[in-house]
Design a protein around this motif. Structure first.
Motif, short mmCIF file in Angstrom:
data_model
loop_
_atom_site.label_atom_id
_atom_site.label_comp_id
_atom_site.label_asym_id
_atom_site.label_seq_id
_atom_site.Cartn_x
_atom_site.Cartn_y
_atom_site.Cartn_z
N VAL A 89 40.35 25.45 41.97
CA VAL A 89 40.77 26.18 41.00
C VAL A 89 39.82 27.55 40.89
O VAL A 89 39.35 27.72 41.45
CB VAL A 89 40.03 25.35 40.39
N ALA A 90 41.21 28.55 40.17
CA ALA A 90 40.99 29.60 39.56
C ALA A 90 40.70 29.68 38.18
O ALA A 90 41.87 30.16 37.63
CB ALA A 90 41.24 30.54 40.23
N VAL A 91 39.38 30.17 37.82
CA VAL A 91 38.92 30.43 36.64
C VAL A 91 39.67 32.20 36.53
O VAL A 91 39.21 33.38 37.36
CB VAL A 91 37.69 31.03 35.83
N ILE A 92 40.48 32.72 36.14
CA ILE A 92 41.39 33.79 35.55
C ILE A 92 40.94 34.82 34.20
O ILE A 92 41.07 34.88 33.29
CB ILE A 92 42.35 34.11 35.72
N HIS A 93 40.42 36.09 34.95
CA HIS A 93 39.67 36.63 33.43
C HIS A 93 40.76 37.21 32.93
O HIS A 93 40.91 38.98 32.99
CB HIS A 93 38.40 37.72 33.59
N ASP A 94 40.85 37.30 31.68
CA ASP A 94 41.99 38.20 30.81
C ASP A 94 41.53 39.21 30.15
O ASP A 94 42.69 40.42 30.28
CB ASP A 94 42.60 37.10 29.74
N PHE A 138 39.89 41.75 16.66
CA PHE A 138 38.73 42.43 17.89
C PHE A 138 38.82 44.00 17.05
O PHE A 138 39.31 44.67 15.63
CB PHE A 138 40.07 42.89 18.39
N SER A 139 37.95 44.90 17.53
CA SER A 139 37.61 45.93 17.44
C SER A 139 37.32 46.57 19.15
O SER A 139 38.97 47.80 18.79
CB SER A 139 35.97 46.22 17.38
N SER A 140 37.11 46.16 19.54
CA SER A 140 36.70 46.90 21.76
C SER A 140 36.43 45.68 22.40
O SER A 140 36.43 45.18 21.69
CB SER A 140 36.20 47.92 21.27
N ALA A 141 36.72 46.07 23.47
CA ALA A 141 36.59 45.03 24.58
C ALA A 141 36.37 45.71 25.61
O ALA A 141 36.32 47.23 25.45
CB ALA A 141 38.25 44.47 25.05
N THR A 142 35.40 45.26 26.08
CA THR A 142 34.93 45.15 27.70
C THR A 142 34.95 44.73 28.30
O THR A 142 34.39 43.30 28.68
CB THR A 142 33.86 46.05 27.55
N ALA A 143 35.86 44.69 30.09
CA ALA A 143 36.03 43.53 30.68
C ALA A 143 34.93 43.65 31.41
O ALA A 143 34.16 44.51 31.97
CB ALA A 143 37.31 44.18 31.15
N GLN A 144 34.68 42.82 31.84
CA GLN A 144 33.41 41.81 33.00
C GLN A 144 34.02 42.84 34.33
O GLN A 144 35.79 42.96 34.76
CB GLN A 144 34.05 40.48 33.24
N SER A 145 33.41 42.87 35.57
CA SER A 145 34.10 43.84 36.88
C SER A 145 34.77 42.32 37.26
O SER A 145 36.17 43.29 38.23
CB SER A 145 33.11 44.01 37.61
N ALA A 146 34.43 41.32 37.64
CA ALA A 146 34.87 40.77 38.60
C ALA A 146 36.48 39.92 37.75
O ALA A 146 36.43 39.99 36.53
CB ALA A 146 34.21 39.27 38.67
N ALA A 147 37.03 39.35 38.21
CA ALA A 147 38.88 39.64 38.03
C ALA A 147 39.44 37.64 37.99
O ALA A 147 39.39 37.36 37.48
CB ALA A 147 39.93 39.93 38.28
N VAL A 199 47.78 37.79 34.08
CA VAL A 199 49.17 37.82 34.99
C VAL A 199 48.46 38.99 35.97
O VAL A 199 48.85 38.35 38.00
CB VAL A 199 50.03 38.46 35.03
N LYS A 200 48.14 40.14 35.98
CA LYS A 200 46.85 40.82 37.41
C LYS A 200 45.78 40.29 37.84
O LYS A 200 46.47 40.25 39.44
CB LYS A 200 46.42 42.27 36.49
N ASN A 201 45.90 39.88 37.30
CA ASN A 201 43.85 38.83 37.61
C ASN A 201 44.33 37.81 38.71
O ASN A 201 44.06 37.06 39.38
CB ASN A 201 42.97 38.23 36.96
N LEU A 202 46.13 36.61 38.05
CA LEU A 202 46.22 35.83 38.81
C LEU A 202 46.63 36.28 40.15
O LEU A 202 46.51 35.88 41.23
CB LEU A 202 47.67 34.87 38.94
N ALA A 203 47.16 37.69 40.79
CA ALA A 203 47.88 37.69 41.42
C ALA A 203 46.27 38.21 42.18
O ALA A 203 46.34 37.84 43.69
CB ALA A 203 48.77 39.79 41.05
N ALA A 204 45.27 39.01 41.77
CA ALA A 204 44.49 39.19 42.52
C ALA A 204 43.65 37.63 43.28
O ALA A 204 42.72 37.69 44.08
CB ALA A 204 43.56 39.89 41.28
N ALA A 205 44.13 36.96 42.65
CA ALA A 205 43.30 35.67 42.88
C ALA A 205 44.34 34.73 43.94
O ALA A 205 44.31 34.21 44.75
CB ALA A 205 43.64 34.56 42.00
N GLY A 206 45.86 35.35 43.86
CA GLY A 206 46.51 34.55 45.36
C GLY A 206 47.68 34.55 44.37
O GLY A 206 48.54 33.18 45.30
N TYR A 207 48.62 33.81 43.36
CA TYR A 207 49.35 33.46 42.55
C TYR A 207 50.26 34.08 41.65
O TYR A 207 49.51 35.58 41.21
CB TYR A 207 48.29 32.86 41.23
N ASP A 208 51.64 33.83 42.34
CA ASP A 208 52.55 35.06 41.75
C ASP A 208 52.74 34.29 40.57
O ASP A 208 53.62 32.83 39.99
CB ASP A 208 53.95 34.73 43.41
#
Length: 320
Positions: free
Chosen positions: A51-56, A31-40, A127-136
């Motif tokens: 099915v929900a693919v969750i972007h970590d 790992f050196s750096s990371a750039t998140a995709q805009s979609a969650a 966890v954050k993007n699970l919540a965005a997809a509607g999952y606790d």
């Protein structure tokens, strides 16, 4: 021997990095750096199952010329440019998945976890993007782990507590046997030894070994059947999720980014622990997927992380 056949596949009903006391794992060392995709997340249907693919998150490995171990960096750069990507760097997404079938909410793999997220917000967002997809996270009933590399297990714990406190955690029996065997750690290359420490931190200490071991070729939760796809790790597992006549092959790490390893199945990724076995596995898997026209979901595929495999010359291509 790679434990996969078309009959087997179709038979189912279907670290923390600096602040922790363990050294960075083999994967984390890139790992050196990371750039998140805009979609969650990305949602799709398999029969009646959503099915929900969750972007970590996504990471850029340092020294990308070491990412493919049996090709010169010029060939790697050429392949990336041919796919319309930057030939000088890589962007590797990390995408767990979740589905609900009846009263079961099932998460497959967990991403990099909260400790990594604290130091690098572009990773550890499951966890954050699970919540965005509607999952606790507190309502997840089952967490199914494909293998014990850090980007798949680190999200199991937050601090010294389970991240998914009400979930039954399923792990491959072969992975558990290998990564908790001190004689295997003694024989491992130096750059792999820290992965054993990471497994001890997460599985043994973090979860207090409160995990359920599964064997390959079994339906472990309704609709989800485990398949041995060995080579990337000693117990590496993929999954077939089925509902009615519809199926998707959740390949875990059979390949990494498709522009390199789907197109060139003979290229060896540095993270594969047995490169020759991993190559044999992906050729067998992709021959099967191409013949059956089954959809495939890839943990390291960019969102939507879903497609179909077609044969293309000596390799394959990923199509919508």
């Amino acid at each position: 021997m790679t434990e996969l056949s078309r009959r087997t596949v179709l038979a189912g009903s279907t670290a923390a990095i600096g602040a922790l006391s363990v050294a960075p794992s083999f994967l984390e060392g890139f790992f050196s750096s990371a750039t998140a995709q805009s979609a969650a997340f990305n949602k799709y249907k398999i029969g009646s199952i959503e099915v929900a693919v969750i972007h970590d998150g996504a990471f850029t490995p340092a020294l990308p010329e070491r990412f493919v171990t049996n090709q010169p960096k010029e060939e790697v750069a050429k392949a990336l440019k041919a796919a319309g990507l930057d030939g000088e760097k890589l962007n590797i997404p990390i995408n767990p998945s979740v589905f609900q079938n009846g009263n079961r909410i099932v998460l497959i793999d967990t991403g990099m976890g909260a400790a990594v997220n604290a130091s690098n917000p572009a990773l550890g967002n499951t966890v954050k993007n699970l919540a965005a997809a509607g999952y606790d996270a507190g309502k997840v009933t089952d967490v199914v782990i494909s293998h014990f590399h850090s980007d798949h297990i680190n999200g199991l714990v937050t601090g010294d507590q389970p991240t998914f406190p009400n979930a039954q955690v399923w792990v491959p029996a072969a992975e558990m046997a290998y990564w908790t065997d001190e004689s295997q750690m003694a024989r491992a290359p130096e750059n792999r030894k820290s992965d054993f420490g990471n497994v001890k931190r997460v599985i043994v200490n973090g979860l207090k070994n409160k995990v359920t071991h599964y064997e390959h070729g079994k339906e472990i939760v309704p609709g989800l059947t485990t398949m041995a796809t060995l080579g990337h790790s000693p117990g590496h597992t993929s999954f077939v999720l089925a509902s009615g006549q519809d199926k998707v092959f959740i390949q875990s790490d059979v390949t990494n980014i498709p522009s390199l390893f789907v197109t060139n199945p003979g290229w060896h990724i540095t993270f594969d622990q047995d490169a020759n076995m991993a190559e044999a596995t992906r050729r067998k898997v992709y021959d099967m997927l191409a013949a059956e026209k089954m959809r495939v979901q890839g943990f390291h595929f960019p969102l939507p992380s879903l497609g179909r495999i077609e044969k293309a010359g000596n390799g394959y291509r990923l199509t919508a």
